[in-house]
Design a protein around this motif. Sequence first.
Motif, mmCIF file in Angstrom:
data_model
loop_
_atom_site.group_PDB
_atom_site.id
_atom_site.type_symbol
_atom_site.label_atom_id
_atom_site.label_comp_id
_atom_site.label_asym_id
_atom_site.label_seq_id
_atom_site.Cartn_x
_atom_site.Cartn_y
_atom_site.Cartn_z
ATOM 1 N N VAL A 17 7.514 14.002 3.918
ATOM 2 C CA VAL A 17 7.067 12.724 4.042
ATOM 3 C C VAL A 17 5.709 12.498 3.579
ATOM 4 O O VAL A 17 5.600 11.360 2.777
ATOM 5 C CB VAL A 17 7.048 12.240 5.441
ATOM 6 N N GLN A 18 4.923 13.490 3.663
ATOM 7 C CA GLN A 18 3.681 13.563 3.317
ATOM 8 C C GLN A 18 3.489 13.297 1.798
ATOM 9 O O GLN A 18 2.847 12.762 0.999
ATOM 10 C CB GLN A 18 2.723 14.600 3.660
ATOM 11 N N GLU A 19 4.434 14.326 0.936
ATOM 12 C CA GLU A 19 4.498 14.138 -0.456
ATOM 13 C C GLU A 19 5.179 12.959 -0.845
ATOM 14 O O GLU A 19 4.486 12.449 -1.985
ATOM 15 C CB GLU A 19 5.386 15.399 -0.694
ATOM 16 N N ALA A 20 6.037 12.330 -0.392
ATOM 17 C CA ALA A 20 6.503 11.325 -0.889
ATOM 18 C C ALA A 20 5.552 10.064 -0.691
ATOM 19 O O ALA A 20 5.334 9.109 -1.627
ATOM 20 C CB ALA A 20 7.834 10.794 -0.165
ATOM 21 N N THR A 21 4.967 10.292 0.461
ATOM 22 C CA THR A 21 3.848 9.231 0.580
ATOM 23 C C THR A 21 2.639 9.178 -0.552
ATOM 24 O O THR A 21 2.158 8.331 -0.967
ATOM 25 C CB THR A 21 2.911 9.377 2.171
ATOM 26 N N ALA A 22 2.401 10.576 -0.679
ATOM 27 C CA ALA A 22 1.233 10.486 -1.697
ATOM 28 C C ALA A 22 1.578 9.956 -3.200
ATOM 29 O O ALA A 22 0.897 9.520 -3.891
ATOM 30 C CB ALA A 22 0.940 12.097 -1.869
ATOM 31 N N LYS A 23 3.020 10.322 -3.380
ATOM 32 C CA LYS A 23 3.452 9.827 -4.672
ATOM 33 C C LYS A 23 3.471 8.087 -4.444
ATOM 34 O O LYS A 23 3.175 7.647 -5.714
ATOM 35 C CB LYS A 23 4.777 10.292 -5.103
ATOM 36 N N ALA A 24 3.907 7.384 -3.448
ATOM 37 C CA ALA A 24 3.924 6.315 -3.479
ATOM 38 C C ALA A 24 2.578 5.667 -3.663
ATOM 39 O O ALA A 24 2.197 4.568 -4.167
ATOM 40 C CB ALA A 24 4.638 5.779 -1.973
ATOM 41 N N LEU A 25 1.504 6.141 -2.960
ATOM 42 C CA LEU A 25 0.194 5.784 -3.224
ATOM 43 C C LEU A 25 -0.356 5.914 -4.663
ATOM 44 O O LEU A 25 -1.331 5.282 -4.790
ATOM 45 C CB LEU A 25 -0.778 6.653 -2.116
ATOM 46 N N LEU A 26 0.249 6.848 -5.344
ATOM 47 C CA LEU A 26 -0.424 7.038 -6.646
ATOM 48 C C LEU A 26 0.213 5.833 -7.544
ATOM 49 O O LEU A 26 -0.074 5.948 -8.952
ATOM 50 C CB LEU A 26 0.206 8.531 -7.219
ATOM 51 N N VAL A 27 1.188 5.144 -7.357
ATOM 52 C CA VAL A 27 1.636 4.210 -8.075
ATOM 53 C C VAL A 27 0.394 3.187 -8.460
ATOM 54 O O VAL A 27 -0.036 2.673 -7.575
ATOM 55 C CB VAL A 27 2.845 3.200 -7.330
ATOM 56 N N ASP A 28 0.556 3.015 -9.731
ATOM 57 C CA ASP A 28 -0.668 2.231 -10.219
ATOM 58 C C ASP A 28 -0.215 0.669 -10.010
ATOM 59 O O ASP A 28 0.627 0.045 -10.918
ATOM 60 C CB ASP A 28 -0.990 2.632 -11.777
ATOM 61 N N GLY A 29 -0.652 -0.003 -9.097
ATOM 62 C CA GLY A 29 -0.232 -1.355 -8.613
ATOM 63 C C GLY A 29 -0.357 -2.280 -9.699
ATOM 64 O O GLY A 29 0.371 -3.329 -10.028
ATOM 65 N N GLU A 30 -1.703 -2.263 -10.414
ATOM 66 C CA GLU A 30 -2.030 -3.182 -11.409
ATOM 67 C C GLU A 30 -1.160 -3.154 -12.485
ATOM 68 O O GLU A 30 -0.554 -4.108 -13.135
ATOM 69 C CB GLU A 30 -3.599 -2.941 -11.619
ATOM 70 N N ALA A 31 -1.130 -1.860 -12.995
ATOM 71 C CA ALA A 31 -0.142 -1.729 -14.147
ATOM 72 C C ALA A 31 1.269 -2.333 -13.730
ATOM 73 O O ALA A 31 1.769 -2.871 -14.809
ATOM 74 C CB ALA A 31 -0.027 -0.397 -14.734
ATOM 75 N N LEU A 32 1.655 -1.813 -12.685
ATOM 76 C CA LEU A 32 3.058 -2.297 -12.325
ATOM 77 C C LEU A 32 3.398 -3.754 -12.339
ATOM 78 O O LEU A 32 4.140 -4.186 -13.042
ATOM 79 C CB LEU A 32 3.547 -1.737 -10.892
ATOM 80 N N ALA A 33 2.249 -4.515 -11.914
ATOM 81 C CA ALA A 33 2.399 -5.786 -11.638
ATOM 82 C C ALA A 33 2.284 -6.472 -13.260
ATOM 83 O O ALA A 33 2.877 -7.499 -13.412
ATOM 84 C CB ALA A 33 1.160 -6.348 -10.779
ATOM 85 N N ALA A 34 1.473 -5.923 -13.810
ATOM 86 C CA ALA A 34 1.331 -6.362 -15.203
ATOM 87 C C ALA A 34 2.719 -6.488 -16.031
ATOM 88 O O ALA A 34 3.189 -7.553 -16.580
ATOM 89 C CB ALA A 34 0.283 -5.720 -16.102
ATOM 90 N N ALA A 35 3.274 -5.125 -15.680
ATOM 91 C CA ALA A 35 4.673 -5.073 -16.505
ATOM 92 C C ALA A 35 5.596 -6.038 -15.996
ATOM 93 O O ALA A 35 6.452 -6.240 -16.822
ATOM 94 C CB ALA A 35 5.039 -3.587 -16.503
ATOM 95 N N GLN A 36 5.455 -6.158 -14.587
ATOM 96 C CA GLN A 36 6.639 -7.109 -13.990
ATOM 97 C C GLN A 36 6.431 -8.381 -14.548
ATOM 98 O O GLN A 36 7.386 -9.216 -14.940
ATOM 99 C CB GLN A 36 6.315 -6.613 -12.489
ATOM 100 N N ALA A 37 4.947 -8.762 -14.628
ATOM 101 C CA ALA A 37 4.942 -10.043 -14.984
ATOM 102 C C ALA A 37 5.254 -10.352 -16.452
ATOM 103 O O ALA A 37 5.690 -11.379 -16.823
ATOM 104 C CB ALA A 37 3.503 -10.712 -14.685
#
Length: 384
Positions: free
Chosen positions: A301-321
Amino acid sequence: MRNDIGAALRAQRIETPSWAYGNSGTRFKVFAQEGVPRDPYEKIADAAQVHAFTGIAPTVALHIPWDRVDDYGDLARHAAGLGVGIGAINSNVFQDDDYKLGSVTNPDPAVRRKALGHLLECVDIMDATGSDTLKLWFSDGTNYPGQDDIRARQDRLAEALAAVYDRLGEGQRFLLEYKLFEPAFYLTDVPDWGTAYAHCVKLGSKAQVVVDTGHHAPGTNIEFIVAFLLREGRLGGFDFNSRFYADDDLMVGAADPFQLFRIMYEVVRGGGLRPEIAFMLDQCHNIEPKIPGQIRSVMNVQEATAKALLVDGEALAAAQAAGDVLGANAVLMDAYNTDVRPLLAALREEMGLDPDPMRAYARSGYFEKIRAERVGGTQAGWGA
Ligand code: RM4
Ligand code: MN
């Protein structure tokens, strides 16, 4: 490591279940293991080991009546003395002959009263142990079309839930669990998150839905359910485990680590990494050693959480937009494909822990000690 990621990982809390430390099996065979606890006190001692080596598992869930003791205050003090606390109280209205046709939905009012009495007793145990969470799972359902009235059973369920809700004290809540099927095969009275959600919404904010990851049909998009419930303020927590076929209760992240990452990403995205959301394990280690099985699961669970926290939110939002389908997907996959084990090893060292909890536990000599000490008495088991 970014400071905010380190802080979030340090603050993460994962609850282990008392029943994971006892013997368990399938309906075909329960395999006994050496050193297994003989009572709830010993189960809590084992849970304390998982916390000692991971640093993020400070509570243990109880299951009543499996963990019935004379003095719950004493049990809570025993836990505190070992550095852990009592987590969710799990009710059990599925292991009594009276419940053959259901518990709180049973057509017989006397059986319904008995089941409700047990649920209210569980709230008394919350009072005595300081637990703030009651987990309700009902095995209620029917095996044959026409066996009972679907609507009447929903009415009976609503009545029982309202009575439990009214009994909850300040700072207490219940989590309503759903499960697709089993042990009932035709109809289950709380089969899905929508049913659980509707009952909770009617009652109020102290009624929340718990997502047991093993309780869905194959292919279900569990992260959607998580995102939806979080958005509605009704996600109370998780019962984590893995499934290949049905409700397998295998180690979380073992069957589908990518699914666990997707779930944890929605948790992070929805602001769900906070103490009000209970991250619990609901597993049985039928063939593997139990304490290491729990340590491994906490780490998954800790590893999955760390990976989830590493998601670059800004880059993701920009790509989605920008409608950049491949770019957005790549942002998520980059995080998932990052090896976070060195980062977590460093974090553990910062926390004064051994960087490798599995090896540290194996070296500790705890297993050799319980194997020698816990002879005689009756081993605790699933349902015992
Ligand atoms: C049920 C349900 C509950 C758990 C029991 C042992 O299937 O998942 O959460 O308490 O099993
Ligand atoms: Mn569960």
